[in-house]
Design an enzyme around this catalytic site. Structure first.
Site, PDB file in Angstrom:
ATOM      1  N   ASP A 463       0.894  -1.125  -0.030  1.00 11.81           N
ATOM      2  CA  ASP A 463       0.015   0.016  -0.245  1.00 11.81           C
ATOM      3  C   ASP A 463       0.741   1.266   0.068  1.00 11.81           C
ATOM      4  O   ASP A 463       1.963   1.178   0.540  1.00 11.81           O
ATOM      5  CB  ASP A 463      -0.923   0.012   1.467  1.00 11.81           C
ATOM      6  CG  ASP A 463      -1.788   1.336   1.434  1.00 11.81           C
ATOM      7  OD1 ASP A 463      -2.277   1.624   0.307  1.00 11.81           O
ATOM      8  OD2 ASP A 463      -1.788   1.781   2.483  1.00 11.81           O
ATOM      9  N   ASP A 667      -6.881  -1.261   4.976  1.00  8.04           N
ATOM     10  CA  ASP A 667      -6.485  -2.331   4.362  1.00  8.04           C
ATOM     11  C   ASP A 667      -6.815  -3.890   5.132  1.00  8.04           C
ATOM     12  O   ASP A 667      -6.186  -4.822   4.753  1.00  8.04           O
ATOM     13  CB  ASP A 667      -4.901  -2.428   4.042  1.00  8.04           C
ATOM     14  CG  ASP A 667      -4.404  -1.088   3.512  1.00  8.04           C
ATOM     15  OD1 ASP A 667      -5.302  -0.935   2.502  1.00  8.04           O
ATOM     16  OD2 ASP A 667      -3.422  -0.845   3.755  1.00  8.04           O
TER      17      ASP A 667
END
Length: 790
Positions: A463, A667
């Site tokens: 990410d 996430d």
């Protein structure tokens, strides 16, 4: 243990009375926490004393599960710990602890204040047992030497008999004192109709001593041709030597958990109503108390310094290797050490809410997980031991017609040499050594099998925001709709952003606070993962006299249509938009910086043969620009959490083993869906992370270090398993054939276990964290990424 409360003690002349101490409900939180899935249930962590093998762990598990009210039990022989889930309506801690004691072991709370002292006493006793065995062994060997060297006729019968009697007398202390640990466990096995690794060993000792005693008392009898006191004392000495060293080395493999638990003080100086400080038990602290922490002491709670300044050691809690300066108004965390001056701290957080308690709970849980190879070894431990007994009996029957005395010693050699200690330690010893090493450097392993998965992973998905970039961002520019002031737009945005923990949200809140803009009142706040926040603003005014009403803060797709003037020419940096019922209100341009080690970590992983991908919820142009800076070719921007999960599942469908590295905020689904995952982001409570690895600090290099260590760990596991299997495959036929004397069997058994543990300890060296390229060549020194910075 789930909360940093003071230690309790179990020490009494009466075992029953001592165990009743833990039945007090006020004591439960010292070693337990409430079990969320079921009311009135608790999850307790205890240390099991006296375990030496996988069969011991299975025995303790069976004993615990047989107690009514115990919902589940997990026991690890390698870490010497157990996790017991029980119902307070059906049982009490003393009852299932007594069941463990009846099985021949001892269960004590993980923070029992007398546990360390008791271990010292037992350690000294074990040392004396080893010394007695060693001294007697040397004397017995001295008496046996003439019989080995003498030619026929050199020794008279009376002289040979005198040497036998002397050897018998010297063997008595070995049997009665040094062999005590083996006999106690074996007797417990016999009483409970079970089997552990101590039973074959104890049988071998008894058979050897009995046969040699018979030969001493009746030289003309069935066993009178030869005695084996030298073999007996030698293999007892070797076994005690191996067990002593094995326990010392095993403590080092799981030392990070022990070091962390020992950090909490039992008492603390608390300011009383008259302004003086008095020493009280930590459990008596409440939020708002003011405590005084002296140099050299540990902080007992999370809080803020009100007076004084000092240096603080947070290495085991955050991975920060250097002492940190702390002064008035700055926070300190429970479990960290005060290195310099005396400070006064206002308590803000206690118990399970502290970072210390969350870290400890994760480490205890990880120490009880078992990789696949360890589960297989546990499953086969008892059947293997039964096979050992049958093999020893068969060997004795085979050799008996030729020489009964020799048949007995062959059976003894088989009993001793086939002990599967090395096989049961092969996997957990290496896994615990690696997990402990990572924990000491700021990376928690939530599940030991995750190391096995990480070693096989060939793809890393990162990410962007908060992972490859720093958490802290700076507000660079604000573009507003006509008639909207910058201050009003920022105050409204900060009000919504306060409902989120995303790095962008925290940056807006910090910017508003810096400019003195207070939050507005709102209702019905709702965060949409990966998109933004919406709420009904009640008392804030963007324009005129009417409240702002329903507002949204987030991405362009979430906030609504954004005019071209709000989009920057430079695509780098996050961009977030604010809208109300009339449409777009303002856009906020933020500046983010790469972590210092991000580029190097990406290069290191690529050199190790790992394919790196970058996913971001930011604009495609910004994500691609970040990918170019990092040298990542596979880049996807404008991804929602669902898009990230779909992308990762596509990689998994292609046969890749995927490791996800995220910030732990938005996430969650993709972290949970990956084969193995890392979570960064210190703003999220550790207990809420859904990842296999949790980074306590901010160093991204822990990812490449863990990856390298996981691969080396699996190599060590394979080496240990092959050695244990090869040792048994080679020695069993030799013992059955009569070519392996009992003393050599004891030496081989001790050395095999020691070799396994010593091999695992290689994972604790600093070099273990040094990545190796896919061609197994060392990366040039400039590309090495150790887990710590000197």
């Amino acid at each position: 243990m789930s909360s940093p409360v003071p230690a309790i003690s179990i020490a009494s002349s009466s075992d029953t009375d001592a165990l009743c101490v833990v039945d007090d409900a006020q004591e439960w939180r010292a070693f337990s926490r409430e079990w969320a899935p079921e009311p009135a249930c608790w999850e307790s962590n205890v240390v099991i004393e006296g375990m030496h093998c996988a069969a011991c762990a299975l025995t303790v598990e069976d004993a615990l599960r047989a107690v009514p009210g115990v919902r589940s039990a997990r026991v690890s022989a390698a870490s010497q710990r157990a996790q017991v889930t029980w119902s307070q309506d059906q049982t009490l801690p003393s009852q299932w602890m007594q069941a463990v004691r009846a099985a021949g072991y001892r269960a004590v709370p993980a923070n029992d204040v007398f546990a360390a002292e008791r271990r010292k006493v037992e350690s000294r006793k074990a040392l004396w047992q080893w010394l007695v065995a060693g001294l007697c062994m040397m004397q017995v060997m001295m008496y046996a030497w003439p019989a080995y060297q003498a030619r026929p006729g050199d020794l008279t019968g009376e002289y040979e008999q005198l040497l036998r009697w002397a050897s018998w007398v010297l063997s008595l202390p070995v049997i009665l004192f040094s062999c005590g640990p083996f006999f106690r466990k074996a007797w417990a096995d016999v009483r409970h109709a079970r089997i552990s690794m101590d039973l074959p060993v104890a049988m071998g000792m008894c058979i050897t001593f009995a046969a040699s005693t018979a030969g001493t008392f009746d030289p003309a009898g069935l066993f009178g041709r030869e005695v084996y006191f030298d073999s007996l004392t030698m293999f007892v000495f070797f076994l005690l030597t191996g067990r002593w060293l094995e326990l010392r080395l095993r403590d080092r493999t799981a030392g990070a958990l022990e070091s962390l638990m020992n950090r909490m003080p039992d008492s603390v100086l608390r300011r009383s109503a008259d302004g003086h400080f008095e020493r009280v038990a930590v459990r008596r602290l409440v939020v708002g108390d003011c405590i005084q922490v002296l140099a050299g002491e540990a902080f007992a709670a999370d809080g803020v310094i009100e007076a004084g300044q000092t240096l603080v050691d947070e290495s085991l809690l955050t991975g920060e290797s250097h002492p940190l300066q702390r002064g008035v108004g700055e926070r300190v965390i429970a479990g960290s050490h005060n290195l310099a001056g005396t400070v006064e701290v206002r308590v803000e957080t206690l118990g399970e809410s502290t970072r210390f308690a969350q870290i400890l709970a994760l480490m205890e849980s990880a120490s009880l997980t078992k990789p696949g190879a360890a589960l297989m070894a546990d499953r086969w431990a008892k059947p293997f031991l039964v096979a050992v007994l049958l093999a020893a009996f068969a060997a004795a029957v085979w050799w008996w017609p030729q020489d009964p005395a020799h048949a007995v010693m062959v059976a003894v050699a088989v009993l001793i040499v086939t002990c599967p200690c090395a096989l049961s330690l092969a996997t957990p010893a290496a896994m615990l050594a690696a997990a402990g090493h990572l924990a000491r450097h700021g990376l928690l392993v939530r599940s030991l099998p995750a190391l096995e998965t990480l070693a096989a992973a060939d793809t890393a998905v990162f990410d962007k925001t908060g992972t490859l970039t720093r958490d802290a961002m700076a507000l660079q520019a604000v573009v507003c709709r006509d008639g909207i002031s910058r201050e009003a737009a920022l105050a409204c945005a900060a009000t919504l952003a306060a409902q989120s923990m995303h790095p962008v949200s925290r940056a807006l809140v910090a910017a508003a606070a810096h400019e003195g803009l207070g939050p507005w009142r709102l209702t019905c706040a709702r965060e949409v993962a990966g998109q933004g926040v919406e709420a009904d603003v009640q008392d804030g005014f963007l324009t005129g006299e009417h409240p702002a009403g329903l507002c949204r803060l987030g991405s362009a797709s979430f906030a609504g249509e954004v005019p071209a003037m709000a989009l920057p020419a430079d695509p780098e940096g996050p961009l977030v938009h604010l809208s109300d019922a009339r449409g777009w209100v303002a856009s906020f341009h933020l500046q983010e910086a790469l972590r210092e080690d991000a580029v190097q970590v990406v290069r290191t992983l690529q050199a190790m043969g790992v394919t790196v991908h970058l996913l971001s919820g930011d604009r495609v142009a910004a994500a691609e620009a970040m990918g170019r800076r990092l040298g990542i070719e596979q880049v996807r921007g404008a991804c929602s959490p669902g898009d990230k999960l779909t992308y990762m599942q596509h990689l998994q469908a292609q046969g890749h083993v995927v490791a996800m590295v995220g910030d732990g905020l938005n996430d969650g689904p993709v972290l949970a869906g990956a084969h193995v995952s890392f979570a960064f982001g210190r703003a999220v409570p550790i207990a809420q992370f859904r990842s296999d690895f949790v980074a306590l600090g901010d160093r991204l290099e822990s990812v490449s270090g863990a990856w390298a260590l996981a691969r080396k760990t699996m190599r060590v596991v394979r080496q240990n398993l092959w050695w244990a299997l090869a040792y048994n495959m080679a020695c069993i036929p030799l013992a059955v054939a009569g070519y392996l004397p009992a003393w050599l069997a004891g030496l081989g058994m001790a050395c095999s276990s020691l070799l396994v543990v010593l091999n695992a300890l290689r994972l604790s060296s600093p070099r273990a964290l040094r990545p190796v390229s896919s061609s197994q060549r060392e990366i040039p020194s400039g590309a090495l990424v150790p887990l710590t910075q000197e």
